[in-house]
Every structure is written in structure tokens, then in C-alpha cells.
Design an enzyme around this catalytic site. Sequence first.
Site, PDB file in Angstrom:
ATOM      1  N   PRO A   1       0.840  -1.208   0.000  1.00  0.00           N
ATOM      2  CA  PRO A   1       0.000   0.000   0.000  1.00  0.00           C
ATOM      3  C   PRO A   1       0.871   1.252   0.000  1.00  0.00           C
ATOM      4  CG  PRO A   1      -0.039  -1.080   2.152  1.00  0.00           C
ATOM      5  CD  PRO A   1       0.672  -2.006   1.221  1.00  0.00           C
TER       6      PRO A   1
ATOM      7  N   CYS B   1       0.594   5.438  -0.209  1.00  0.00           N
ATOM      8  CA  CYS B   1      -0.221   6.648  -0.231  1.00  0.00           C
ATOM      9  C   CYS B   1       0.121   7.488  -1.468  1.00  0.00           C
ATOM     10  CB  CYS B   1       0.021   7.472   1.026  1.00  0.00           C
ATOM     11  SG  CYS B   1      -0.658   6.735   2.529  1.00  0.00           S
TER      12      CYS B   1
ATOM     13  N   ALA C   1      -3.303   3.237   2.225  1.00  0.00           N
ATOM     14  CA  ALA C   1      -3.979   3.537   3.484  1.00  0.00           C
ATOM     15  C   ALA C   1      -5.284   4.267   3.194  1.00  0.00           C
ATOM     16  CB  ALA C   1      -3.081   4.386   4.377  1.00  0.00           C
TER      17      ALA C   1
ATOM     18  N   GLN D   1      -5.899  -1.498   2.751  1.00  0.00           N
ATOM     19  CA  GLN D   1      -5.374  -1.183   4.075  1.00  0.00           C
ATOM     20  C   GLN D   1      -6.270  -0.132   4.736  1.00  0.00           C
ATOM     21  OE1 GLN D   1      -1.749   1.319   4.825  1.00  0.00           O
ATOM     22  NE2 GLN D   1      -0.862  -0.648   5.425  1.00  0.00           N
TER      23      GLN D   1
ATOM     24  N   TYR E   1       0.847   5.735  13.159  1.00  0.00           N
ATOM     25  CA  TYR E   1      -0.550   6.137  13.044  1.00  0.00           C
ATOM     26  C   TYR E   1      -1.342   5.625  14.244  1.00  0.00           C
ATOM     27  CZ  TYR E   1       1.177   7.556   8.531  1.00  0.00           C
ATOM     28  OH  TYR E   1       1.922   8.167   7.547  1.00  0.00           O
TER      29      TYR E   1
ATOM     30  N   LEU F   1      13.098  -1.805   1.313  1.00  0.00           N
ATOM     31  CA  LEU F   1      14.313  -1.862   0.503  1.00  0.00           C
ATOM     32  C   LEU F   1      14.557  -3.254  -0.062  1.00  0.00           C
ATOM     33  CD1 LEU F   1      16.795   0.533   2.372  1.00  0.00           C
ATOM     34  CD2 LEU F   1      15.308   1.006   0.428  1.00  0.00           C
TER      35      LEU F   1
ATOM     36  N   ARG G   1       8.355   1.209  -3.530  1.00  0.00           N
ATOM     37  CA  ARG G   1       9.097   2.094  -4.450  1.00  0.00           C
ATOM     38  C   ARG G   1       9.646   1.326  -5.652  1.00  0.00           C
ATOM     39  NH1 ARG G   1      12.126   5.875   0.142  1.00  0.00           N
ATOM     40  NH2 ARG G   1      10.404   5.711   1.598  1.00  0.00           N
TER      41      ARG G   1
END
Length: 370
Positions: free
Chosen positions: A23, A25, A57, A100, A182, A301, A324
Site C-alpha cells: 500500500p 499513499c 492507506a 489497508q 498512526y 528496501l 518504491r
Amino acid sequence: MSALFSPIRLRDLELRNRIMVAPMCQYSAENGEANDWHFTHINSLALSGAAMFCIEATHVEAIGRITPGCLGLWDDATEAALKPILASVRKNSKIAVAMQLAHAGRKGSSNRPWHGGQQIPLAEGGWQTEGPSDVPHKEGELPPRALDAQGLKRVREAFVDAARRAMRLGIDAIEVHSAHGYLLHQFLSPIANKRTDQYGGSLQNRMRYPLEVFDAIREVIPANKPVGVKVSATDWVEGGWDLEQTIEYATELKKRGVDWIDVSSAGVSPLQKIPLSPGYQVPFAEAVRKATGLTTIAVGLITEAKQAEEIVASGKADMVALARAMLYDPRWAWHAAAELGGQVFAPPQYWRSQPSTQKELFGKTTFGAR
């Protein structure tokens, strides 16, 4: 046979490989509603070759958003906005779609990352955030309002309502966000949770509200559909949340029928000191898996096919989640399958892209012309 491209089952959900698009954002919604950007983003990565895509999210109430651009699922409008996107995914891809569910707590009312990511003052369109205690995320920020009994009930019911909406949309699995500083992570961490009632103090008390939220969500999700939880295995701050507590939390979740633990770290304090390196969070997933026997997802990573293969083949985690790396290479799983001897789904419109050395990368395909 490649371990990364072997199937795995989560309740009745059959996944073709061990890769999830994590997930991510996008900070691009309007009033919580998905739009053309989400249509393009989700449909593109639905053709990545991963077995599961997890929608970013998705916030259960407006004040629970991280930024004004964060995705939501709290009313009919936010629900309706996702329908055409999911319909397109189902038409063109075989990927499983997870969502999520999240609440930012005291980290809400932030600017988008490309606008600096700092707290938005009330006078500039920000909003009063809420959290377990009236302790700000950073010194000098407007403190959150501590949730009282009514507020705790409201937020818990918002998670349940969003879970019901997700089921109406046909979502295949739910991931409960209790990581990255969060709201649910705030309850877990003694850095953010200074309560003196039944939701603060001891580890059992700090776990109580996140476990109540999980129970409430699990109750309204059909028994054949999986529910996982994302955790931060450590705050990377002395005296904060750590791996030992994470294992206790995972153990309690196991008793409640959790289907996977997605193991990340950090996010609750700007004082964190993270020793970044390839796969730096994998040992946390391995430790949780070893201690609990739960299905774990490693993230952080992970960029190379052989790296991901080794993580799964050696039993350090059951799956990997890429973020990423998927943005940089939206066909990451295709290329990994070609390198490792696996197979991935691709729609017939793309079959001609199969390299001449990889005749069955997309399975048994035929293509003719006259």
C-alpha cells in the site's frame, strides 16, 4: 521451482505467487474520493505480475487522514468513487485486491510530502487531530485531543463501517494499519500512549484498543476472507515499542485469527534512528514468523529478484511487499519471473512482449495473424 513464484493460500484466497504491491499513499484524493490518478495508478500496478495489490492507506474518517489528499472510505461518495476502478481491475487482471484500513491519529492534518509534510495549522485549513493522549508528534505542534470513551467507540465503529463498505466493493482481503506511527501504533507505543486507564500503561493495556479494533473488523468480514495486520516492529527509539512487544502483539492477534503480519518499522517519533540497508527489516519478519508461526510479509528496501527469492526460499518470510521498486518498475514481477524461471499473469494484449528466451513467462499462450 522458484519459491517466490510458488502459490500461497490465505483462507480461501489463492495467490499465484508471494509478491504483494505494498500500500502506497498517493496523496491525490479529493475529499477522500479516488479519481483518475487512482484509476491509472491502480490499473497499471494490477498488471505488474504480483499476486496481490493492496490499496493505499484508506482512512475510516475524514479527521483520520494523514493529509487532505488521502484516500477514504467513510461515506457513500468515497465508496462510489472506487467502484469503477475496481471494475476495471476485475475486467483486465487476475490480481487479488486488498485494502489497508487506517486512521492517522495525531499524525493527521499534515501537508502532502511534496509540500513539506509538516502539520497544517488550523488557520491554514488544518484540523484538530485525536490520539491516545494529548502528546504531539513533534515538539511545538498542536497536540492531539485525547480520545475519550465516546471517541474510542466512534473510531472503532468507523473501522467497522469502512470494512463493510470494502466488502460491498468486493475487496478480497483487509490489512489493518497499526504501524508507522498512526493511531493504532500510537496506542501500542509508550512514546505516544500516556494514558492511565485500561488502554495505557502495561503492554496488555496498550494492546487493548488495537485488538478491539481488529476483533470488530474480523467480525464483519466473511470467514473465508483474510484479514492481516501491518506492524512497526520497533520505534527505533530507546524505551519505545520493540520486537519483543511486537511478538506479544502478534501472538494475541494469532489467537484472534489474523492471517498475516506485514512487518515494517518506525514512524511514531522524529527521534528515530534507522540503520537503512537493503532488506533491513527482514530480520523482524523472520523473528515474528519463528516465534508465532504466522504468515509474515517482509517489506523495506527489497528491490532485486534474487534478494526476494532468498527471503522466501530461506523461510525468513512467506511473502514480500514492494513499494518504491514497483513504482520505478511497474513490471517488476515480470522481470523477476523471467530471471527466476517463474510465471506471471499478463493480459493477451501484452503476450507479444514475451522475450524470445522466455516462451512460457505468461504461461501457455498462442498468437497468430494472417
